[in-house]
Design a protein around this motif. Structure first.
Motif: not given
Length: 316
Positions: A177-190, A274-275
């Motif tokens: 989902s869009l929730d998953d999209l935004v949450a998984l994008t946070g992996g870019h912190t590494l 997403t915002k």
């Protein structure tokens, strides 16, 4: 995330929908009770030597699950005329395969032919996040390893140039989902990104603007100095965020400041839902950690393999 933008999905969508019933938390309780601790120890040992490994393992798992499901096809070597996923353009910078191989070797000595490479990668990605200060979660197990790996299929990976509709389509085709999209994008912190993944945003963006208007001008100027238009430095690039070895919510704060490398990350501000999630995660590390763990379980439950490999690099 990949460098090639393509939405053509050649696999049946059914095979990419999470099949939670096929996995269980206690899958190895009787056949290999120390499986998780063996993987954790293998990851911990290498992370102590190289702090870039967590980002590599997390990205490897993501790139694996988004092609044929979480079947460890990204670990297979190219053979003969077949070029495998790991040698496809988006995966050229993947590294730390040896961490998975070390864990597999330790498991084979204790529980031969029991623990799949796909499960090892799912567990290693979880451990990588936890060892970087991020959340931990219980990983459902019982994945099987795939027998097919094609570099051409890496074109299906979401690209750093994707807009919000392309991202939504890519994730929804995998039951996310869009929730998953935004949450998984946070992996870019590494992690770290090469210039090629964001070069188009800082040089000749379009006929009107030299830089992407969605990027903060001072940030763009900094990136231009790192990645000049005629860059001759091999492997030039920069970290995804200033705390690139610590798993935190900094990446969402950078999105709000217009200081992210990827257009796909900045695109999260172009949709109301997403915002809102970006603002939520930027203001609460706890909310992000909880959502990330939930979405990682969901993504890693996309199954698709057929066997338990004895060697993660080759089919049985």
């Amino acid at each position: 995330m990949a460098v090639i933008a393509a939405l053509l999905i050649t696999l049946s969508i059914f095979s990419l929908i999470p099949l939670g019933n096929a996995l269980s938390l206690n899958y190895y309780d009787k056949t290999c009770p120390d499986a998780e601790s063996i993987v954790t120890n293998a990851v911990k040992k290498e992370v102590m030597k190289d702090r870039t490994i967590p980002a590599a393992l997390l990205r490897m798992h993501f790139h694996d699950c988004f092609i044929r499901g979480c079947d460890a096809s990204v670990l297979l070597n190219s053979v003969g005329k077949n070029t495998a996923e790991k040698d496809g353009p988006p995966n050229g910078s993947l590294h730390a395969f040896y961490v998975i191989d070390n864990a597999k070797q330790a498991l084979e000595s204790q529980c031969p032919g029991t623990v799949s490479c796909a499960d090892i990668l799912a567990l290693a990605a979880r451990d990588a996040v936890a060892l970087s200060g991020g959340p931990t979660w219980d990983v459902p197990k019982g994945r099987k390893d795939g027998r097919t790996s094609k570099a051409s299929e890496t074109a299906q990976l979401p690209s750093p140039t994707f807009n919000i509709s392309q991202l939504q389509q890519s994730f929804s085709q995998r039951g996310l989902s869009l929730d998953d999209l935004v949450a998984l994008t946070g992996g870019h912190t590494l992690g770290f990104s090469h210039c090629s993944s964001f070069q188009s945003r800082i040089h000749n963006f379009n006929s009107t603007n030299d830089i992407d208007p969605s990027m903060h001008p001072s940030f763009a100027a900094k990136l231009k100095s790192i990645c000049p238009i005629h860059n001759k430095v091999k492997n030039a690039g920069t970290t995804m965020d200033p705390s690139s070895t610590t798993f935190d919510n900094t990446h969402y704060k950078l999105i709000l400041q217009r200081k992210t490398l990827f257009a796909s990350d900045q695109a999260l501000l172009t949709s109301p839902k997403t915002k809102d999630l970006v603002y939520k995660f930027a203001s609460s590390q706890e909310a992000f950690s909880k959502a990330f763990a939930k979405s990682m379980i969901k993504m890693s439950s996309i199954t698709g393999g057929q066997e338990v490999r004895k060697n993660c690099k080759v089919v049985n």
